[in-house]
Design a protein around this motif. Structure first.
Motif, mmCIF file in Angstrom:
data_model
loop_
_atom_site.group_PDB
_atom_site.id
_atom_site.type_symbol
_atom_site.label_atom_id
_atom_site.label_comp_id
_atom_site.label_asym_id
_atom_site.label_seq_id
_atom_site.Cartn_x
_atom_site.Cartn_y
_atom_site.Cartn_z
ATOM 1 N N PRO A 40 26.579 9.288 -14.045
ATOM 2 C CA PRO A 40 26.931 9.297 -12.619
ATOM 3 C C PRO A 40 28.077 8.342 -12.339
ATOM 4 C CG PRO A 40 25.018 7.924 -12.967
ATOM 5 C CD PRO A 40 25.349 8.520 -14.311
ATOM 6 N N GLU A 41 28.681 8.481 -11.178
ATOM 7 C CA GLU A 41 29.663 7.482 -10.744
ATOM 8 C C GLU A 41 28.954 6.145 -10.629
ATOM 9 O OE1 GLU A 41 33.067 7.061 -10.794
ATOM 10 O OE2 GLU A 41 33.354 8.595 -9.250
ATOM 11 N N TRP A 42 29.566 5.083 -11.113
ATOM 12 C CA TRP A 42 28.955 3.756 -11.164
ATOM 13 C C TRP A 42 27.636 3.796 -11.963
ATOM 14 C CZ3 TRP A 42 30.501 5.268 -5.986
ATOM 15 C CH2 TRP A 42 31.682 4.677 -5.552
ATOM 16 N N GLY A 43 27.616 4.465 -13.092
ATOM 17 C CA GLY A 43 26.408 4.581 -13.889
ATOM 18 C C GLY A 43 26.082 3.320 -14.664
ATOM 19 N N LEU A 44 24.894 3.295 -15.246
ATOM 20 C CA LEU A 44 24.398 2.196 -16.081
ATOM 21 C C LEU A 44 24.326 0.861 -15.343
ATOM 22 C CD1 LEU A 44 26.229 2.944 -19.471
ATOM 23 C CD2 LEU A 44 24.009 3.789 -18.661
ATOM 24 N N GLY A 45 24.084 0.919 -14.049
ATOM 25 C CA GLY A 45 23.967 -0.321 -13.277
ATOM 26 C C GLY A 45 25.295 -0.975 -12.970
ATOM 27 N N SER A 46 26.380 -0.181 -12.968
ATOM 28 C CA SER A 46 27.710 -0.738 -12.693
ATOM 29 C C SER A 46 27.796 -1.296 -11.281
ATOM 30 C CB SER A 46 28.786 0.339 -12.866
ATOM 31 O OG SER A 46 28.846 0.795 -14.190
ATOM 32 N N ASN A 47 28.650 -2.268 -11.124
ATOM 33 C CA ASN A 47 28.918 -2.838 -9.800
ATOM 34 C C ASN A 47 30.016 -2.051 -9.099
ATOM 35 O OD1 ASN A 47 28.431 -5.681 -11.650
ATOM 36 N ND2 ASN A 47 27.159 -5.303 -9.865
ATOM 37 N N GLY A 48 29.995 -2.093 -7.769
ATOM 38 C CA GLY A 48 31.019 -1.375 -7.021
ATOM 39 C C GLY A 48 30.900 -1.625 -5.534
ATOM 40 N N TRP A 49 31.635 -0.835 -4.782
ATOM 41 C CA TRP A 49 31.576 -0.907 -3.317
ATOM 42 C C TRP A 49 32.177 0.383 -2.757
ATOM 43 C CZ3 TRP A 49 35.547 -3.489 -5.894
ATOM 44 C CH2 TRP A 49 36.852 -3.126 -5.552
ATOM 45 N N GLY A 50 32.050 0.550 -1.436
ATOM 46 C CA GLY A 50 32.722 1.661 -0.767
ATOM 47 C C GLY A 50 31.874 2.915 -0.654
ATOM 48 N N THR A 51 32.507 3.979 -0.199
ATOM 49 C CA THR A 51 31.830 5.249 0.050
ATOM 50 C C THR A 51 31.158 5.767 -1.219
ATOM 51 O OG1 THR A 51 33.473 5.807 1.734
ATOM 52 C CG2 THR A 51 32.131 7.614 0.861
ATOM 53 N N GLY A 52 29.874 6.072 -1.102
ATOM 54 C CA GLY A 52 29.123 6.605 -2.221
ATOM 55 C C GLY A 52 28.386 5.551 -3.027
ATOM 56 N N TYR A 53 28.648 4.275 -2.751
ATOM 57 C CA TYR A 53 27.976 3.219 -3.518
ATOM 58 C C TYR A 53 26.945 2.513 -2.645
ATOM 59 C CZ TYR A 53 27.116 -0.540 -6.794
ATOM 60 O OH TYR A 53 26.492 -1.409 -7.675
ATOM 61 N N LEU A 54 25.672 2.686 -2.926
ATOM 62 C CA LEU A 54 24.554 1.992 -2.275
ATOM 63 C C LEU A 54 24.767 1.886 -0.769
ATOM 64 C CD1 LEU A 54 23.831 -0.737 -5.005
ATOM 65 C CD2 LEU A 54 22.713 1.471 -4.656
ATOM 66 N N GLY A 55 24.948 0.676 -0.230
ATOM 67 C CA GLY A 55 25.074 0.511 1.214
ATOM 68 C C GLY A 55 26.434 0.851 1.770
ATOM 69 N N GLU A 56 27.380 1.267 0.924
ATOM 70 C CA GLU A 56 28.739 1.665 1.310
ATOM 71 C C GLU A 56 29.467 0.567 2.083
ATOM 72 O OE1 GLU A 56 28.507 5.537 3.175
ATOM 73 O OE2 GLU A 56 28.283 6.497 1.216
ATOM 74 N N TYR A 57 29.315 -0.671 1.632
ATOM 75 C CA TYR A 57 30.051 -1.792 2.231
ATOM 76 C C TYR A 57 31.505 -1.737 1.784
ATOM 77 C CZ TYR A 57 25.649 -3.911 3.719
ATOM 78 O OH TYR A 57 24.443 -4.160 4.328
ATOM 79 N N ASN A 58 32.392 -2.317 2.591
ATOM 80 C CA ASN A 58 33.813 -2.268 2.249
ATOM 81 C C ASN A 58 34.195 -3.366 1.252
ATOM 82 O OD1 ASN A 58 34.128 -4.657 3.749
ATOM 83 N ND2 ASN A 58 34.814 -3.589 5.587
ATOM 84 N N MET A 59 35.452 -3.344 0.834
ATOM 85 C CA MET A 59 35.918 -4.276 -0.182
ATOM 86 C C MET A 59 35.846 -5.725 0.295
ATOM 87 S SD MET A 59 39.581 -4.449 -2.172
ATOM 88 C CE MET A 59 40.413 -5.245 -0.790
#
Length: 234
Positions: A116-135
Protein backbone atom coordinates in the motif's frame (compact mmCIF):
# COMPACT_ATOMS: atom_id res chain seq x y z
CA UNK A 1 34.16 -1.07 24.71
CA UNK A 2 35.35 -2.25 21.30
CA UNK A 3 33.87 -0.04 18.55
CA UNK A 4 32.70 -2.98 16.44
CA UNK A 5 30.71 -4.31 19.40
CA UNK A 6 29.06 -0.93 19.91
CA UNK A 7 28.16 -0.63 16.24
CA UNK A 8 26.75 -4.15 16.12
CA UNK A 9 24.71 -3.42 19.25
CA UNK A 10 23.26 -0.28 17.64
CA UNK A 11 22.38 -2.19 14.49
CA UNK A 12 20.73 -4.97 16.49
CA UNK A 13 18.82 -2.53 18.69
CA UNK A 14 17.48 -0.55 15.73
CA UNK A 15 16.56 -3.81 14.01
CA UNK A 16 14.49 -4.79 17.04
CA UNK A 17 12.84 -1.37 17.32
CA UNK A 18 11.71 -1.32 13.69
CA UNK A 19 10.67 -4.97 13.64
CA UNK A 20 8.60 -4.72 16.82
CA UNK A 21 7.19 -1.24 16.27
CA UNK A 22 6.56 -1.23 12.53
CA UNK A 23 5.66 -4.91 12.74
CA UNK A 24 2.89 -4.05 15.18
CA UNK A 25 1.64 -1.32 12.85
CA UNK A 26 1.82 -3.58 9.78
CA UNK A 27 0.82 -7.03 11.00
CA UNK A 28 -1.21 -6.44 14.16
CA UNK A 29 -3.26 -3.36 13.33
CA UNK A 30 -7.05 -3.46 13.33
CA UNK A 31 -7.08 -3.48 9.51
CA UNK A 32 -4.84 -6.51 9.18
CA UNK A 33 -5.76 -8.44 12.32
CA UNK A 34 -9.52 -7.89 12.41
CA UNK A 35 -11.25 -7.28 15.77
CA UNK A 36 -8.17 -8.58 17.59
CA UNK A 37 -6.04 -5.75 16.18
CA UNK A 38 -4.05 -3.85 18.76
CA UNK A 39 -4.90 -0.35 17.54
CA UNK A 40 -3.12 2.93 18.27
CA UNK A 41 -2.49 2.17 21.93
CA UNK A 42 -0.99 -1.22 21.16
CA UNK A 43 1.29 0.19 18.48
CA UNK A 44 2.41 2.95 20.86
CA UNK A 45 3.26 0.42 23.54
CA UNK A 46 5.08 -1.78 21.02
CA UNK A 47 7.49 1.05 20.20
CA UNK A 48 7.88 2.00 23.85
CA UNK A 49 8.46 -1.55 25.06
CA UNK A 50 10.92 -2.20 22.21
CA UNK A 51 13.08 0.70 23.38
CA UNK A 52 12.67 -0.32 27.01
CA UNK A 53 13.89 -3.88 26.53
CA UNK A 54 16.74 -2.83 24.25
CA UNK A 55 17.98 -0.25 26.76
CA UNK A 56 18.56 -3.08 29.22
CA UNK A 57 19.91 -5.39 26.51
CA UNK A 58 22.45 -3.19 24.72
CA UNK A 59 22.57 -0.09 26.92
CA UNK A 60 25.71 -1.24 28.75
CA UNK A 61 27.43 -1.80 25.39
CA UNK A 62 26.54 1.22 23.26
CA UNK A 63 24.19 3.37 25.33
CA UNK A 64 21.27 2.17 23.17
CA UNK A 65 20.81 5.22 20.96
CA UNK A 66 19.17 3.23 18.09
CA UNK A 67 18.28 6.61 16.58
CA UNK A 68 20.49 8.97 14.52
CA UNK A 69 18.81 12.00 16.08
CA UNK A 70 19.95 10.81 19.52
CA UNK A 71 23.51 10.12 18.35
CA UNK A 72 23.80 13.54 16.71
CA UNK A 73 22.37 15.24 19.80
CA UNK A 74 24.88 13.36 21.97
CA UNK A 75 27.67 14.56 19.68
CA UNK A 76 26.45 18.14 20.07
CA UNK A 77 26.32 17.67 23.85
CA UNK A 78 29.90 16.40 23.91
CA UNK A 79 28.91 12.88 24.95
CA UNK A 80 29.87 11.04 21.74
CA UNK A 81 32.85 11.31 19.41
CA UNK A 82 32.47 12.22 15.73
CA UNK A 83 33.87 8.82 14.74
CA UNK A 84 31.36 6.93 16.85
CA UNK A 85 28.53 9.19 15.69
CA UNK A 86 29.19 8.20 12.07
CA UNK A 87 29.56 4.54 13.04
CA UNK A 88 26.36 4.61 15.08
CA UNK A 89 24.30 6.24 12.32
CA UNK A 90 25.48 3.81 9.65
CA UNK A 91 24.80 0.86 11.95
CA UNK A 92 21.35 2.16 12.89
CA UNK A 93 20.37 2.59 9.25
CA UNK A 94 21.59 -0.91 8.39
CA UNK A 95 19.55 -2.38 11.25
CA UNK A 96 16.43 -0.46 10.23
CA UNK A 97 16.70 -1.51 6.58
CA UNK A 98 17.26 -5.16 7.54
CA UNK A 99 14.19 -5.11 9.81
CA UNK A 100 12.04 -3.49 7.12
CA UNK A 101 13.23 -6.13 4.66
CA UNK A 102 12.25 -8.94 7.01
CA UNK A 103 8.91 -7.25 7.67
CA UNK A 104 8.30 -7.06 3.92
CA UNK A 105 8.98 -10.78 3.59
CA UNK A 106 6.54 -11.54 6.41
CA UNK A 107 3.82 -9.18 5.15
CA UNK A 108 4.07 -10.43 1.57
CA UNK A 109 3.16 -13.92 2.78
CA UNK A 110 -0.42 -12.77 3.31
CA UNK A 111 -2.90 -13.79 0.61
CA UNK A 112 -3.52 -10.98 -1.85
CA UNK A 113 -0.71 -8.80 -0.48
CA UNK A 114 0.16 -5.65 -2.40
CA UNK A 115 2.31 -2.85 -1.05
CA UNK A 116 0.00 0.00 0.00
CA UNK A 117 0.96 3.65 -0.14
CA UNK A 118 3.01 4.34 3.00
CA UNK A 119 3.28 0.58 3.61
CA UNK A 120 5.22 -1.27 6.32
CA UNK A 121 4.50 1.38 8.92
CA UNK A 122 6.03 4.21 6.88
CA UNK A 123 5.75 7.77 8.12
CA UNK A 124 3.96 10.43 6.12
CA UNK A 125 1.38 13.19 6.03
CA UNK A 126 -1.30 14.70 3.81
CA UNK A 127 -4.28 13.38 1.89
CA UNK A 128 -4.70 9.64 2.28
CA UNK A 129 -2.43 9.32 5.31
CA UNK A 130 -4.16 8.58 8.66
CA UNK A 131 -5.51 11.91 10.00
CA UNK A 132 -4.55 13.75 6.76
CA UNK A 133 -2.66 16.50 8.61
CA UNK A 134 -0.70 18.96 6.50
CA UNK A 135 3.07 19.29 6.19
CA UNK A 136 3.25 22.14 8.71
CA UNK A 137 1.61 20.04 11.42
CA UNK A 138 3.88 17.11 10.57
CA UNK A 139 7.01 19.24 10.72
CA UNK A 140 6.10 20.91 14.00
CA UNK A 141 5.03 17.63 15.63
CA UNK A 142 8.22 15.79 14.67
CA UNK A 143 10.42 18.67 15.80
CA UNK A 144 8.62 19.32 19.09
CA UNK A 145 8.30 15.70 20.19
CA UNK A 146 11.86 14.86 19.16
CA UNK A 147 12.96 17.79 21.32
CA UNK A 148 10.97 16.51 24.29
CA UNK A 149 12.19 12.94 23.74
CA UNK A 150 15.81 14.07 23.86
CA UNK A 151 15.18 16.20 26.95
CA UNK A 152 13.88 13.08 28.68
CA UNK A 153 16.89 11.06 27.51
CA UNK A 154 19.39 13.67 28.71
CA UNK A 155 17.66 13.84 32.09
CA UNK A 156 17.20 10.10 32.49
CA UNK A 157 20.83 9.34 31.68
CA UNK A 158 22.31 11.99 33.96
CA UNK A 159 24.06 9.59 36.34
CA UNK A 160 24.19 12.08 39.22
CA UNK A 161 20.42 12.31 39.37
CA UNK A 162 18.89 9.11 38.00
CA UNK A 163 19.45 5.43 38.66
CA UNK A 164 20.66 3.71 35.45
CA UNK A 165 18.09 0.99 36.06
CA UNK A 166 15.29 3.55 35.87
CA UNK A 167 16.52 5.33 32.74
CA UNK A 168 15.15 2.69 30.37
CA UNK A 169 11.72 2.91 31.97
CA UNK A 170 11.54 6.69 31.58
CA UNK A 171 12.74 6.56 27.97
CA UNK A 172 10.41 3.72 26.99
CA UNK A 173 7.36 5.35 28.58
CA UNK A 174 8.13 8.70 26.98
CA UNK A 175 8.36 7.11 23.52
CA UNK A 176 5.04 5.33 24.04
CA UNK A 177 3.42 8.62 25.11
CA UNK A 178 4.82 10.38 22.05
CA UNK A 179 3.34 7.73 19.78
CA UNK A 180 -0.08 8.06 21.44
CA UNK A 181 -0.17 11.72 20.39
CA UNK A 182 1.71 11.79 17.10
CA UNK A 183 0.59 8.60 15.31
CA UNK A 184 -2.50 10.29 13.77
CA UNK A 185 -0.31 13.11 12.42
CA UNK A 186 2.75 11.34 10.96
CA UNK A 187 2.69 7.77 12.23
CA UNK A 188 5.42 8.99 14.60
CA UNK A 189 9.04 8.95 13.59
CA UNK A 190 11.25 11.00 15.95
CA UNK A 191 13.90 8.67 14.46
CA UNK A 192 15.35 9.01 10.94
CA UNK A 193 16.50 5.37 10.78
CA UNK A 194 13.05 4.09 11.78
CA UNK A 195 11.59 6.11 8.86
CA UNK A 196 14.29 5.16 6.36
CA UNK A 197 13.87 1.38 6.50
CA UNK A 198 10.14 1.13 5.68
CA UNK A 199 10.29 4.01 3.16
CA UNK A 200 12.92 2.25 1.05
CA UNK A 201 10.63 -0.76 0.60
CA UNK A 202 7.34 1.14 0.36
CA UNK A 203 8.64 3.70 -2.16
CA UNK A 204 6.20 6.26 -3.54
CA UNK A 205 5.05 8.97 -1.16
CA UNK A 206 6.84 7.39 1.80
CA UNK A 207 10.16 7.90 0.05
CA UNK A 208 9.27 11.35 -1.25
CA UNK A 209 8.33 12.55 2.23
CA UNK A 210 11.30 10.92 3.98
CA UNK A 211 13.25 14.20 4.13
CA UNK A 212 10.96 15.60 6.83
CA UNK A 213 11.59 12.61 9.08
CA UNK A 214 15.31 13.15 8.76
CA UNK A 215 15.41 16.92 9.16
CA UNK A 216 12.81 17.49 11.92
CA UNK A 217 14.01 14.85 14.46
CA UNK A 218 17.65 15.89 14.04
CA UNK A 219 16.75 19.57 14.43
CA UNK A 220 14.68 18.78 17.53
CA UNK A 221 17.52 16.74 19.00
CA UNK A 222 20.07 19.49 18.38
CA UNK A 223 17.76 22.03 20.02
CA UNK A 224 17.43 19.74 23.05
CA UNK A 225 21.23 19.45 23.26
CA UNK A 226 21.50 23.25 23.21
CA UNK A 227 18.88 23.64 25.94
CA UNK A 228 20.56 20.94 28.00
CA UNK A 229 23.99 22.56 27.68
CA UNK A 230 22.75 26.04 28.57
CA UNK A 231 19.96 25.50 31.08
CA UNK A 232 19.94 21.96 32.43
CA UNK A 233 23.53 20.80 32.84
CA UNK A 234 24.90 21.06 36.39
Amino acid sequence: MNSSKKYFAESLGTFALVLFGCGAATLASVTNAGPAGIGLLGISLAFGFAVLVMVYTIGPISGCHINPAISIAMLAAGKLSAKDTVGYIISQCIGAIAAAGLLYVLASGSAGFSMPEWGLGSNGWGTGYLGEYNMTSALIAEFAFSFLFLIVIFGATASKHTSPMMAGLAIGISLALIHMVVIPITGTSVNPARSLGPALFAGGMALQQLWLFIVAPIAGGLCAALVRNIFLED
